[in-house]
Design a protein around this motif. Structure first.
Motif, mmCIF file in Angstrom:
data_model
loop_
_atom_site.group_PDB
_atom_site.id
_atom_site.type_symbol
_atom_site.label_atom_id
_atom_site.label_comp_id
_atom_site.label_asym_id
_atom_site.label_seq_id
_atom_site.Cartn_x
_atom_site.Cartn_y
_atom_site.Cartn_z
ATOM 1 N N HIS A 57 -18.886 27.822 -30.152
ATOM 2 C CA HIS A 57 -19.170 27.262 -31.345
ATOM 3 C C HIS A 57 -18.137 27.336 -32.383
ATOM 4 O O HIS A 57 -17.858 28.426 -32.818
ATOM 5 C CB HIS A 57 -20.506 27.821 -32.018
ATOM 6 C CG HIS A 57 -21.012 27.038 -33.060
ATOM 7 N ND1 HIS A 57 -22.487 27.160 -33.067
ATOM 8 C CD2 HIS A 57 -20.711 26.259 -34.187
ATOM 9 C CE1 HIS A 57 -22.852 26.386 -34.256
ATOM 10 N NE2 HIS A 57 -21.875 25.846 -34.834
ATOM 11 N N THR A 58 -17.744 25.994 -33.019
ATOM 12 C CA THR A 58 -16.331 26.251 -33.866
ATOM 13 C C THR A 58 -16.537 25.991 -35.416
ATOM 14 O O THR A 58 -17.458 24.952 -35.576
ATOM 15 C CB THR A 58 -15.076 25.591 -33.506
ATOM 16 O OG1 THR A 58 -15.648 24.228 -33.239
ATOM 17 C CG2 THR A 58 -14.623 25.979 -31.805
ATOM 18 N N TYR A 59 -15.849 26.626 -36.356
ATOM 19 C CA TYR A 59 -15.937 26.057 -37.757
ATOM 20 C C TYR A 59 -14.464 25.918 -38.314
ATOM 21 O O TYR A 59 -13.657 26.578 -38.193
ATOM 22 C CB TYR A 59 -16.738 27.317 -38.360
ATOM 23 C CG TYR A 59 -17.977 27.574 -38.268
ATOM 24 C CD1 TYR A 59 -19.070 27.164 -39.089
ATOM 25 C CD2 TYR A 59 -18.452 28.224 -36.994
ATOM 26 C CE1 TYR A 59 -20.567 27.471 -38.967
ATOM 27 C CE2 TYR A 59 -19.851 28.473 -36.988
ATOM 28 C CZ TYR A 59 -20.649 28.005 -37.584
ATOM 29 O OH TYR A 59 -22.242 28.313 -37.353
ATOM 30 N N ILE A 64 -11.907 24.080 -34.721
ATOM 31 C CA ILE A 64 -12.302 23.009 -34.030
ATOM 32 C C ILE A 64 -11.387 22.248 -33.295
ATOM 33 O O ILE A 64 -11.342 21.982 -32.019
ATOM 34 C CB ILE A 64 -12.769 21.926 -35.338
ATOM 35 C CG1 ILE A 64 -13.902 22.302 -36.163
ATOM 36 C CG2 ILE A 64 -12.973 20.322 -34.855
ATOM 37 C CD1 ILE A 64 -14.294 21.869 -37.340
ATOM 38 N N ARG A 68 -11.428 21.796 -29.204
ATOM 39 C CA ARG A 68 -11.169 20.485 -28.611
ATOM 40 C C ARG A 68 -10.139 20.373 -27.461
ATOM 41 O O ARG A 68 -10.628 19.840 -26.401
ATOM 42 C CB ARG A 68 -10.771 19.420 -29.808
ATOM 43 C CG ARG A 68 -12.211 19.186 -30.645
ATOM 44 C CD ARG A 68 -12.029 18.038 -31.461
ATOM 45 N NE ARG A 68 -13.055 17.740 -32.538
ATOM 46 C CZ ARG A 68 -13.369 16.683 -33.052
ATOM 47 N NH1 ARG A 68 -12.603 15.653 -33.127
ATOM 48 N NH2 ARG A 68 -14.531 16.564 -33.735
ATOM 49 N N GLU A 81 -19.635 22.242 -32.874
ATOM 50 C CA GLU A 81 -18.910 22.293 -33.980
ATOM 51 C C GLU A 81 -19.721 22.348 -35.266
ATOM 52 O O GLU A 81 -20.944 21.784 -35.217
ATOM 53 C CB GLU A 81 -18.000 21.281 -34.349
ATOM 54 C CG GLU A 81 -16.857 21.051 -33.068
ATOM 55 C CD GLU A 81 -15.786 19.894 -32.941
ATOM 56 O OE1 GLU A 81 -15.091 19.918 -32.115
ATOM 57 O OE2 GLU A 81 -16.011 19.045 -34.192
ATOM 58 N N ASN A 82 -19.484 22.884 -36.360
ATOM 59 C CA ASN A 82 -20.209 22.869 -37.737
ATOM 60 C C ASN A 82 -19.135 22.006 -38.839
ATOM 61 O O ASN A 82 -17.891 22.282 -38.770
ATOM 62 C CB ASN A 82 -20.299 23.996 -38.066
ATOM 63 C CG ASN A 82 -21.866 24.393 -37.853
ATOM 64 O OD1 ASN A 82 -22.343 24.584 -36.946
ATOM 65 N ND2 ASN A 82 -22.563 24.878 -39.062
ATOM 66 N N ARG A 83 -19.965 21.392 -39.469
ATOM 67 C CA ARG A 83 -19.239 20.872 -40.798
ATOM 68 C C ARG A 83 -19.957 21.394 -41.986
ATOM 69 O O ARG A 83 -21.324 21.306 -42.183
ATOM 70 C CB ARG A 83 -19.294 19.279 -40.844
ATOM 71 C CG ARG A 83 -18.557 18.692 -39.610
ATOM 72 C CD ARG A 83 -17.050 18.869 -39.805
ATOM 73 N NE ARG A 83 -16.456 17.983 -38.747
ATOM 74 C CZ ARG A 83 -16.154 18.313 -37.487
ATOM 75 N NH1 ARG A 83 -16.632 19.567 -37.093
ATOM 76 N NH2 ARG A 83 -15.676 17.670 -36.805
ATOM 77 N N PRO A 105 -16.173 17.104 -28.646
ATOM 78 C CA PRO A 105 -17.450 17.896 -29.005
ATOM 79 C C PRO A 105 -18.913 17.338 -28.243
ATOM 80 O O PRO A 105 -19.069 16.067 -28.325
ATOM 81 C CB PRO A 105 -17.520 17.951 -30.514
ATOM 82 C CG PRO A 105 -16.774 16.935 -30.891
ATOM 83 C CD PRO A 105 -15.720 16.542 -30.027
ATOM 84 N N ILE A 108 -22.133 18.100 -32.954
ATOM 85 C CA ILE A 108 -21.438 18.430 -34.304
ATOM 86 C C ILE A 108 -22.741 18.811 -35.396
ATOM 87 O O ILE A 108 -23.531 17.897 -35.586
ATOM 88 C CB ILE A 108 -20.520 17.354 -35.047
ATOM 89 C CG1 ILE A 108 -19.514 17.216 -34.049
ATOM 90 C CG2 ILE A 108 -20.165 17.739 -36.542
ATOM 91 C CD1 ILE A 108 -18.448 16.124 -34.480
#
Length: 344
Positions: A57-59, A64, A68, A81-83, A105, A108
């Protein structure tokens, strides 16, 4: 998990109730482009290869992008992923990379509908890949009994009204300068008003200079960065947020959870938090007179402040519980694991 400001890696290795979690703190600064980024990529790649996490899980941008690349290379099985914001600090190059790899991903997660729309528009991501999970806050300690002590620490009298703002002074997008533009008008209407700024950063010097230029220096208190933030919400009569862009503001959630009505700009996820006219007021971006007018209205009406503050508290309790947010994230993880039939 991996993050730009707090780069991390997380492994999920058992049933829903038992999760082994691994954090990868960022190793040094990413400012020496491209050497630091290459080193970070190698370090994260080695960690993921060695641990073979079920989900990564990337931020934030670099994590990010690293995720990928590793997913395309078959090293990551499931990538989430988070935004956290509307990408205000990303430019043409960042968005070019994100659009080029937008199909990589698995999910998101966006913290607001406003952020989701930004991702769809700027990154051109298929909306079916996007999930909205709004931020939440845990219960903060009740510091009202300490309010007199906190006021004394800040030099604020018992008969003075406090408009507070919590912000990162390193980010001009927070609009602290615009907040100061409204101070003279508010002071003319409410001479007992004091303005409490909590935060730190490179803009503080110029902000202090602005208070001198506006002639409001005696009314503005720069209290610095505080970890026991609940103590300072307890002395606020109004919580202000004059951002130019927002994902979903933790500051708004925290102050409302503490029963403080808010006046905020109608940008980003703010309308998803503030019920205009019920838990506080929303004002147009850049409209200093409107911001001043709504703040003055609250300062002059104690009953209105109390009513809106209680509504704000209840609203956050009902809709922005941190426990509920955590449950939503676990649902996403379980759905991904079930879809891939991964046994960890």
């Amino acid at each position: 998990m991996a993050g730009g400001n707090h780069q991390q890696g997380t492994c999920y290795r058992s049933s829903a109730a038992r999760r082994a979690v691994r954090y990868l703190p960022r190793n040094g600064s990413l400012s020496l482009y491209p050497v630091s980024q290459i080193r970070e990529y190698i370090r994260i790649r080695k960690e993921i290869v060695g641990r073979a996490p079920c989900i990564v899980h990337t931020y934030f941008f670099w994590s990010i992008l690293f995720g990928r690349i590793l997913k395309r290379d078959g090293i990551i099985r499931t990538l989430i992923e988070n935004r956290e914001d509307q990408g205000f600090n990303w430019g043409i190059h960042e968005y070019s990379w994100l659009r080029l790899t937008r199909g990589v991903p698995d999910r998101i997660i966006c913290v607001s509908d406003a952020v989701k729309q930004t991702v769809i528009m700027r990154e051109r991501v298929d909306k079916d890949r996007i999930v909205v999970i709004r931020n939440g806050v845990e219960d903060l300690p009740d510091a009202r009994v300490e309010a007199a002590e906190t006021r004394m620490e800040l030099g604020i009298g018992e008969d003075q009204l406090v408009v507070g703002m919590v912000a990162n002074f390193n980010r001009s997008v927070k609009g602290v300068s615009r907040f100061l533009d409204a101070v003279p008008e508010i002071v003319r209407a409410v001479p007992s008003a004091r303005f409490l700024l909590l935060g730190r950063g490179k803009e503080e010097k110029s902000l202090r200079e602005k208070t001198l230029a506006l002639g409001v220096e005696p009314f503005v208190i720069f209290a610095g960065y505080k970890t026991d933030i609940h103590r300072y919400y307890a002395v606020m009569d109004v919580s202000a947020l004059t951002s130019f862009s927002e994902g979903l503001s933790i500051t708004l959630l925290e102050s409302m959870r503490c029963g403080v009505p808010v006046v905020a700009t109608r940008v980003g996820g703010n309308p998803e938090v503030v019920v205009d006219g019920v838990t506080g007021y929303l004002v147009p971006l850049g409209d200093v007179p409107a911001f001043a007018s709504k703040t003055i209205k609250l300062l002059l009406d104690q009953d209105l402040r109390k009513h809106m503050g209680e509504e704000a508290r209840r609203h956050v309790e009902r809709h922005f519980s941190l426990r509920d947010v955590a449950s939503r994230y676990l649902e996403i993880y379980e759905g991904m694991l079930s879809r891939e039939s991964i046994l960890c």
